[in-house]
Design a protein around this motif. Sequence first.
Motif, PDB file in Angstrom:
ATOM      1  N   GLN A  58       0.722  -0.982   0.210  1.00 36.40           N
ATOM      2  CA  GLN A  58       0.567  -0.040   0.352  1.00 36.40           C
ATOM      3  C   GLN A  58       1.361   0.916   0.287  1.00 36.40           C
ATOM      4  OE1 GLN A  58      -3.239  -0.437  -0.200  1.00 36.40           O
ATOM      5  NE2 GLN A  58      -3.259  -2.195  -0.276  1.00 36.40           N
ATOM      6  N   VAL A  59       1.517   1.294  -1.491  1.00 36.14           N
ATOM      7  CA  VAL A  59       1.962   2.656  -1.899  1.00 36.14           C
ATOM      8  C   VAL A  59       1.422   3.921  -0.562  1.00 36.14           C
ATOM      9  CG1 VAL A  59       3.310   4.436  -2.987  1.00 36.14           C
ATOM     10  CG2 VAL A  59       3.091   1.670  -3.809  1.00 36.14           C
ATOM     11  N   GLY A  60       2.294   4.711  -0.114  1.00 38.14           N
ATOM     12  CA  GLY A  60       1.813   5.738   0.892  1.00 38.14           C
ATOM     13  C   GLY A  60       2.040   6.511   0.004  1.00 38.14           C
ATOM     14  N   LEU A  61       1.720   7.641  -0.822  1.00 38.13           N
ATOM     15  CA  LEU A  61       1.779   8.418  -1.492  1.00 38.13           C
ATOM     16  C   LEU A  61       0.976   9.915  -1.380  1.00 38.13           C
ATOM     17  CD1 LEU A  61       1.510   7.238  -5.099  1.00 38.13           C
ATOM     18  CD2 LEU A  61       3.632   7.621  -3.743  1.00 38.13           C
ATOM     19  N   PHE A  62       1.100  11.338  -0.545  1.00 34.03           N
ATOM     20  CA  PHE A  62       0.582  12.242  -0.090  1.00 34.03           C
ATOM     21  C   PHE A  62      -0.165  12.488  -0.957  1.00 34.03           C
ATOM     22  CE2 PHE A  62       5.462  12.234   0.994  1.00 34.03           C
ATOM     23  CZ  PHE A  62       5.325  11.638   2.864  1.00 34.03           C
ATOM     24  N   PRO A  63      -1.384  12.854  -0.310  1.00 31.66           N
ATOM     25  CA  PRO A  63      -3.011  12.585  -1.459  1.00 31.66           C
ATOM     26  C   PRO A  63      -2.449  14.063  -1.882  1.00 31.66           C
ATOM     27  CG  PRO A  63      -3.624  12.102   0.883  1.00 31.66           C
ATOM     28  CD  PRO A  63      -2.138  11.905   1.105  1.00 31.66           C
ATOM     29  N   ASN A  87       5.858  14.284  -5.092  1.00 34.37           N
ATOM     30  CA  ASN A  87       5.676  12.889  -4.139  1.00 34.37           C
ATOM     31  C   ASN A  87       6.791  11.766  -4.593  1.00 34.37           C
ATOM     32  OD1 ASN A  87       3.686  11.937  -2.765  1.00 34.37           O
ATOM     33  ND2 ASN A  87       2.506  12.787  -4.061  1.00 34.37           N
ATOM     34  N   VAL A  88       7.122  12.191  -6.272  1.00 33.38           N
ATOM     35  CA  VAL A  88       8.779  10.943  -6.021  1.00 33.38           C
ATOM     36  C   VAL A  88       9.869  12.311  -5.785  1.00 33.38           C
ATOM     37  CG1 VAL A  88      10.405  10.057  -8.422  1.00 33.38           C
ATOM     38  CG2 VAL A  88       7.740   9.891  -7.760  1.00 33.38           C
ATOM     39  N   ALA A  89       9.826  13.341  -5.610  1.00 29.74           N
ATOM     40  CA  ALA A  89      10.736  14.117  -5.971  1.00 29.74           C
ATOM     41  C   ALA A  89      10.645  14.962  -4.111  1.00 29.74           C
ATOM     42  CB  ALA A  89      10.683  15.693  -6.309  1.00 29.74           C
ATOM     43  N   ASP A 110       4.258   8.382 -18.591  1.00 34.82           N
ATOM     44  CA  ASP A 110       4.816   9.311 -18.949  1.00 34.82           C
ATOM     45  C   ASP A 110       4.835  10.720 -18.912  1.00 34.82           C
ATOM     46  OD1 ASP A 110       4.944  11.559 -21.006  1.00 34.82           O
ATOM     47  OD2 ASP A 110       3.626  10.790 -21.806  1.00 34.82           O
ATOM     48  N   PRO A 111       6.011  11.633 -17.826  1.00 29.62           N
ATOM     49  CA  PRO A 111       5.878  12.923 -17.094  1.00 29.62           C
ATOM     50  C   PRO A 111       4.598  13.997 -17.845  1.00 29.62           C
ATOM     51  CG  PRO A 111       8.102  12.197 -18.008  1.00 29.62           C
ATOM     52  CD  PRO A 111       7.559  11.676 -18.672  1.00 29.62           C
ATOM     53  N   ALA A 112       4.631  13.645 -19.338  1.00 30.76           N
ATOM     54  CA  ALA A 112       3.981  14.925 -19.255  1.00 30.76           C
ATOM     55  C   ALA A 112       1.980  14.503 -18.981  1.00 30.76           C
ATOM     56  CB  ALA A 112       3.769  14.769 -21.091  1.00 30.76           C
ATOM     57  N   THR A 113       1.774  13.621 -18.527  1.00 30.13           N
ATOM     58  CA  THR A 113       0.387  13.037 -18.589  1.00 30.13           C
ATOM     59  C   THR A 113       0.582  12.839 -17.018  1.00 30.13           C
ATOM     60  OG1 THR A 113       0.576  11.564 -20.744  1.00 30.13           O
ATOM     61  CG2 THR A 113      -0.955  11.075 -19.011  1.00 30.13           C
ATOM     62  N   PHE A 114       1.718  12.508 -16.373  1.00 31.74           N
ATOM     63  CA  PHE A 114       1.331  12.276 -15.112  1.00 31.74           C
ATOM     64  C   PHE A 114       2.008  12.610 -13.844  1.00 31.74           C
ATOM     65  CE2 PHE A 114       1.038   7.770 -17.426  1.00 31.74           C
ATOM     66  CZ  PHE A 114      -0.611   8.123 -16.327  1.00 31.74           C
ATOM     67  N   ALA A 115       2.931  13.531 -14.742  1.00 33.23           N
ATOM     68  CA  ALA A 115       3.636  14.226 -13.472  1.00 33.23           C
ATOM     69  C   ALA A 115       2.665  15.424 -12.634  1.00 33.23           C
ATOM     70  CB  ALA A 115       4.469  15.471 -13.970  1.00 33.23           C
ATOM     71  N   LYS A 116       1.439  15.823 -13.170  1.00 34.89           N
ATOM     72  CA  LYS A 116       0.491  16.846 -12.324  1.00 34.89           C
ATOM     73  C   LYS A 116      -0.470  16.135 -12.017  1.00 34.89           C
ATOM     74  CE  LYS A 116       3.077  20.544 -13.207  1.00 34.89           C
ATOM     75  NZ  LYS A 116       3.206  21.316 -12.257  1.00 34.89           N
ATOM     76  N   ARG A 117      -0.568  15.050 -12.166  1.00 36.86           N
ATOM     77  CA  ARG A 117      -1.770  14.472 -11.196  1.00 36.86           C
ATOM     78  C   ARG A 117      -1.905  14.235 -10.089  1.00 36.86           C
ATOM     79  NH1 ARG A 117      -4.303   9.668 -15.593  1.00 36.86           N
ATOM     80  NH2 ARG A 117      -4.496  10.647 -17.347  1.00 36.86           N
ATOM     81  N   TYR A 118      -2.898  13.678  -9.361  1.00 36.21           N
ATOM     82  CA  TYR A 118      -2.898  13.879  -7.787  1.00 36.21           C
ATOM     83  C   TYR A 118      -3.140  12.104  -7.642  1.00 36.21           C
ATOM     84  CZ  TYR A 118      -2.526  18.552  -6.930  1.00 36.21           C
ATOM     85  OH  TYR A 118      -2.084  19.673  -6.882  1.00 36.21           O
ATOM     86  N   PRO A 119      -2.371  11.775  -6.805  1.00 27.43           N
ATOM     87  CA  PRO A 119      -2.446  10.248  -6.435  1.00 27.43           C
ATOM     88  C   PRO A 119      -4.060   9.040  -6.701  1.00 27.43           C
ATOM     89  CG  PRO A 119      -1.447  11.205  -4.772  1.00 27.43           C
ATOM     90  CD  PRO A 119      -1.770  12.480  -5.287  1.00 27.43           C
ATOM     91  N   SER A 166      -4.552   4.610 -11.323  1.00 34.34           N
ATOM     92  CA  SER A 166      -5.171   2.853 -11.052  1.00 34.34           C
ATOM     93  C   SER A 166      -3.900   2.797 -10.035  1.00 34.34           C
ATOM     94  CB  SER A 166      -5.138   2.771 -12.261  1.00 34.34           C
ATOM     95  OG  SER A 166      -3.483   1.959 -12.823  1.00 34.34           O
ATOM     96  N   GLY A 167      -4.233   1.585  -9.375  1.00 33.18           N
ATOM     97  CA  GLY A 167      -3.606   0.725  -8.762  1.00 33.18           C
ATOM     98  C   GLY A 167      -2.148   0.479  -9.298  1.00 33.18           C
ATOM     99  N   GLY A 168      -1.849   0.036 -10.558  1.00 35.14           N
ATOM    100  CA  GLY A 168      -0.595  -0.158 -11.319  1.00 35.14           C
ATOM    101  C   GLY A 168       0.204   0.719 -11.377  1.00 35.14           C
ATOM    102  N   GLN A 169      -0.458   1.876 -11.576  1.00 35.31           N
ATOM    103  CA  GLN A 169       0.106   3.896 -11.518  1.00 35.31           C
ATOM    104  C   GLN A 169       0.815   3.866 -10.794  1.00 35.31           C
ATOM    105  OE1 GLN A 169      -3.096   5.424 -13.629  1.00 35.31           O
ATOM    106  NE2 GLN A 169      -2.085   4.748 -16.002  1.00 35.31           N
ATOM    107  N   ARG A 170      -0.524   3.699  -9.607  1.00 35.54           N
ATOM    108  CA  ARG A 170       0.040   3.574  -8.036  1.00 35.54           C
ATOM    109  C   ARG A 170       1.500   3.344  -7.225  1.00 35.54           C
ATOM    110  NH1 ARG A 170      -5.128   5.765  -6.271  1.00 35.54           N
ATOM    111  NH2 ARG A 170      -5.327   3.069  -5.716  1.00 35.54           N
ATOM    112  N   GLN A 171       1.681   1.755  -8.016  1.00 32.00           N
ATOM    113  CA  GLN A 171       2.566   0.794  -7.341  1.00 32.00           C
ATOM    114  C   GLN A 171       3.747   1.515  -7.845  1.00 32.00           C
ATOM    115  OE1 GLN A 171       1.239  -0.744  -4.667  1.00 32.00           O
ATOM    116  NE2 GLN A 171       3.564  -1.762  -4.935  1.00 32.00           N
ATOM    117  N   ARG A 172       3.317   2.199  -9.135  1.00 31.73           N
ATOM    118  CA  ARG A 172       4.918   1.972 -10.325  1.00 31.73           C
ATOM    119  C   ARG A 172       5.386   3.727  -9.586  1.00 31.73           C
ATOM    120  NH1 ARG A 172       4.529   1.189 -16.052  1.00 31.73           N
ATOM    121  NH2 ARG A 172       3.029  -0.683 -15.801  1.00 31.73           N
ATOM    122  N   VAL A 173       4.401   4.779  -8.801  1.00 35.12           N
ATOM    123  CA  VAL A 173       5.158   5.546  -8.545  1.00 35.12           C
ATOM    124  C   VAL A 173       5.960   5.695  -7.175  1.00 35.12           C
ATOM    125  CG1 VAL A 173       4.470   8.233  -7.564  1.00 35.12           C
ATOM    126  CG2 VAL A 173       3.032   7.200  -8.865  1.00 35.12           C
ATOM    127  N   GLY A 174       5.334   4.125  -6.557  1.00 37.64           N
ATOM    128  CA  GLY A 174       5.773   4.077  -5.053  1.00 37.64           C
ATOM    129  C   GLY A 174       7.667   3.600  -5.355  1.00 37.64           C
TER     130      GLY A 174
END
Length: 228
Positions: free
Chosen positions: A84-89, A96-98, A125-134, A138-146
Amino acid sequence: MIRLEGVGKTYEDGTVAVQSLDLDVAPNTLVCLVGPSGCGKSTTLKMVNRLIEPTTGRIVLDGSDVTDADPVELRRGIGYVIQQVGLFPHQDIATNVATVPSLLGWEKKKAKTRALELLELVGLDPATFAKRYPHQLSGGQRQRVGVARALAADPPVLLMDEPFGAVDPVVRAHLQDEFLRLQRDLGKTVLMVTHDIDEAVKMGDRVAVFAAGGRLAQYDTPAAILGA
Ligand code: ADP
Ligand code: ADP
């Protein structure tokens, strides 16, 4: 790279979680810890980065006893990924990654640049995802961020606890393949916990099979485990 010598853990309430565990993990290899629930896999992982202190034995990382290291210093060299990757909501994905490089004192702009590289690396893709919020992932995308966050400080060692457990089977297979490629390209030493023997033999260079009572039943190559 990582060596456990006679490591044991008995919790304060008397629960014996791990017993006389010997384990050698060679540099740049991926070792899977597999076995039924409650057999001491997570406890073993957490002893390596000193979230838990062993009761007996010692853990040697790169030639030094981990108990001699400053815990904060130690964890700079060890990425940690949990189910359960704890990302800052309230922070976007890039922020989050920085966070890790920022905590390590990297200059803000450099930390952000690194975060964008890492998103690219884990297939977001940073152009798509950098500015999105947790919550927009999707679950798989959150794991990638983790995984991206765990790689942020470029640690030589990664500890992963059921990292692909919370996603559906198709996404899971995809994440496994991508992670294996990433691990080989970057040359990381990985200890990964799973309860899924298929995942363990697919991903591990070696597989440590735990049995009830926190004992190591077998430690061998996937081929040998399957042949046994
Ligand atoms: P696994 O990861 O293989 O599921 P764990 O390492 O989480 O197993 O747990 C091993 C054993 O230690 C289990 O019996 C569990 O209930 C127990 N345990 C885990 N954490 C604690 C704790 N903080 N206090 C007491 N017992 C614990
Ligand atoms: P999965 O099957 O992998 O769990 P989801 O059904 O959660 O995927 O999401 C499918 C797609 O929709 C993903 O690419 C995700 O980024 C996108 N998505 C999910 N929720 C939102 C949202 N609130 N805003 C924008 N995009 C979203």
